[in-house]
Write an enzyme that holds these catalytic residues in place. Structure first.
Site, PDB file in Angstrom:
ATOM      1  N   ARG A  18      52.644  42.191  33.907  1.00  8.48           N
ATOM      2  CA  ARG A  18      52.000  41.662  32.825  1.00  8.48           C
ATOM      3  C   ARG A  18      52.601  41.830  31.492  1.00  8.48           C
ATOM      4  NH1 ARG A  18      50.721  40.081  36.648  1.00  8.48           N
ATOM      5  NH2 ARG A  18      48.736  40.183  37.974  1.00  8.48           N
TER       6      ARG A  18
ATOM      7  N   SER B 281      40.501  39.997  34.551  1.00 10.78           N
ATOM      8  CA  SER B 281      40.419  41.486  34.642  1.00 10.78           C
ATOM      9  C   SER B 281      40.838  42.236  33.191  1.00 10.78           C
ATOM     10  CB  SER B 281      41.734  41.795  35.415  1.00 10.78           C
ATOM     11  OG  SER B 281      41.610  41.388  36.701  1.00 10.78           O
TER      12      SER B 281
ATOM     13  N   GLU C 282      44.131  44.444  29.089  1.00 11.54           N
ATOM     14  CA  GLU C 282      44.725  43.513  29.272  1.00 11.54           C
ATOM     15  C   GLU C 282      44.629  42.511  28.179  1.00 11.54           C
ATOM     16  OE1 GLU C 282      45.845  40.056  32.759  1.00 11.54           O
ATOM     17  OE2 GLU C 282      45.164  41.923  33.315  1.00 11.54           O
TER      18      GLU C 282
END
Length: 351
Positions: free
Chosen positions: A160, A239, A343
């Site tokens: 990520r 998420s 995130e």
């Protein structure tokens, strides 16, 4: 290029949260994108790049500068090579590659947002990451004021993360190039256990491409991870937290906390990561810290389908969302000594 003033930004995000932008430009060509960025940089105006809005948390006060919405179009397929304009809708692009019989991104179906955002986050799900198929990223370099082509090896991809995320004020992604696989209508080998189980096959098996895509969409929908205007469980950024990656000492300390809290026979999820580290599950941590599906009584709550998704139930503010996020972060740290990291990108606010 469309220009609006005091323009609402909430409708451009999947959270449907955030105040207005002082100025909103919508660019439909690479030239318009570059012109808008150069103008903002030359005048010292704060600039916010907006793609699909699926990874943005914008403060209630909005953005006192120029928001640039990238709405460029372009899907060019030559053999197994694919080039996408940054503004292409990602889910549509995945569907078209499956229709063309090409494997490599089929398990990334249903992820909201634009193609240009995929290399920034190194978007991944169900055993696939875009870093495994991206060959080049064409971007405007705000430092050198040039359009550059960045090879995969120069993108510094990791979980990520990427060079683009590490230098958020330098590159504006214009186009993304991929190399896919022709496997006689079959998917790439399935790497994710849940996907393989759902399809009744073994990890490493290949399955028909449409079946792989449809299975992933069904799994995502069951977790509220496919956009649906009528379903508030999808009014989220997917998420909200990344899975923690712990060094050896930190992981042993974490295991001790788990055993103290939940008992010596409880084993948390653990997956090997780079550098001898271990990745564990943010969803597991959140749930075991007491934040179960549907947690909350206010306008921002944990999804009723997935503990990793924080949702706007329809009347939330960004501050409502952040209060919930902070509660979860604090609770998980108190329970297990692990600090969760958000995130989505925050604009004008922070946890």
């Amino acid at each position: 290029m469309q220009e609006l003033h005091d323009a609402p930004l909430a409708p451009l995000t999947t959270f449907r949260l955030g105040g207005p932008a002082a100025r909103l430009l919508t660019a439909t060509t690479d030239a318009e994108v570059i012109a808008a960025v150069r103008e903002a940089d030359a005048s010292g105006t704060p600039l916010l790049i907006v793609g699909g809005g699926s990874n943005l948390v914008i403060g209630d006060k909005g953005f006192d500068g120029t928001a640039l919405r990238i709405a460029t179009k372009g899907f060019e397929l030559s053999g197994t090579s694919l080039e996408l304009a940054a503004g292409e809708v990602w889910t549509d692009a995945v569907a078209r590659t499956v229709e063309a019989g090409l494997a490599g991104i089929e398990c990334l179906a249903g992820i909201p947002g634009s193609a240009g955002a995929t290399p920034i986050q190194n978007v991944g799900a169900y055993g696939q990451e875009v870093s495994s198929t991206i060959t080049e990223v064409v971007a405007y370099d705000r430092r050198t004021q040039e359009t550059v082509t960045i090879q995969n090896t120069e993108c510094a991809f990791s979980y990520r993360h990427s060079r683009f995320k590490a230098e958020p004020d330098r590159f504006v992604v214009l186009r993304v190039r991929f190399e896919l696989e022709e496997a006689n209508g079959l998917s790439a080998p399935l790497k994710y256990p849940e996907t393989a189980r759902a399809m009744g096959v073994e990890q490493g098996d290949r399955v028909p491409l449409p079946a792989a895509r449809e299975t992933v969409l069904r799994l995502r929908a069951g977790k509220g991870m496919v956009l649906d205007a009528e379903d508030h469980d999808t009014w989220s950024a997917g998420s909200f937290f990344t899975n923690p990656i712990l060094g050896p000492a930190a992981f042993q300390e974490f295991l001790g906390r788990v055993h103290d809290r939940l008992g010596p026979d409880v084993t948390p999820p653990a997956f090997p990561a780079e550098g001898g580290r271990t990745k564990t599950s943010a969803a597991w941590l959140i749930d075991r810290a007491g934040f179960t599906k549907g947690y909350g009584s206010g306008p921002a709550r944990i999804s009723t389908k997935h503990t990793l998704a924080l949702t706007n139930r329809g009347a939330a503010t960004t501050e409502d969302l952040l209060a919930l996020a902070r509660e979860v972060v604090s609770g998980v740290h108190a329970a297990f000594g692990v600090t969760l990291v958000n995130e989505p990108v925050t604009v004008g606010v922070s946890l």
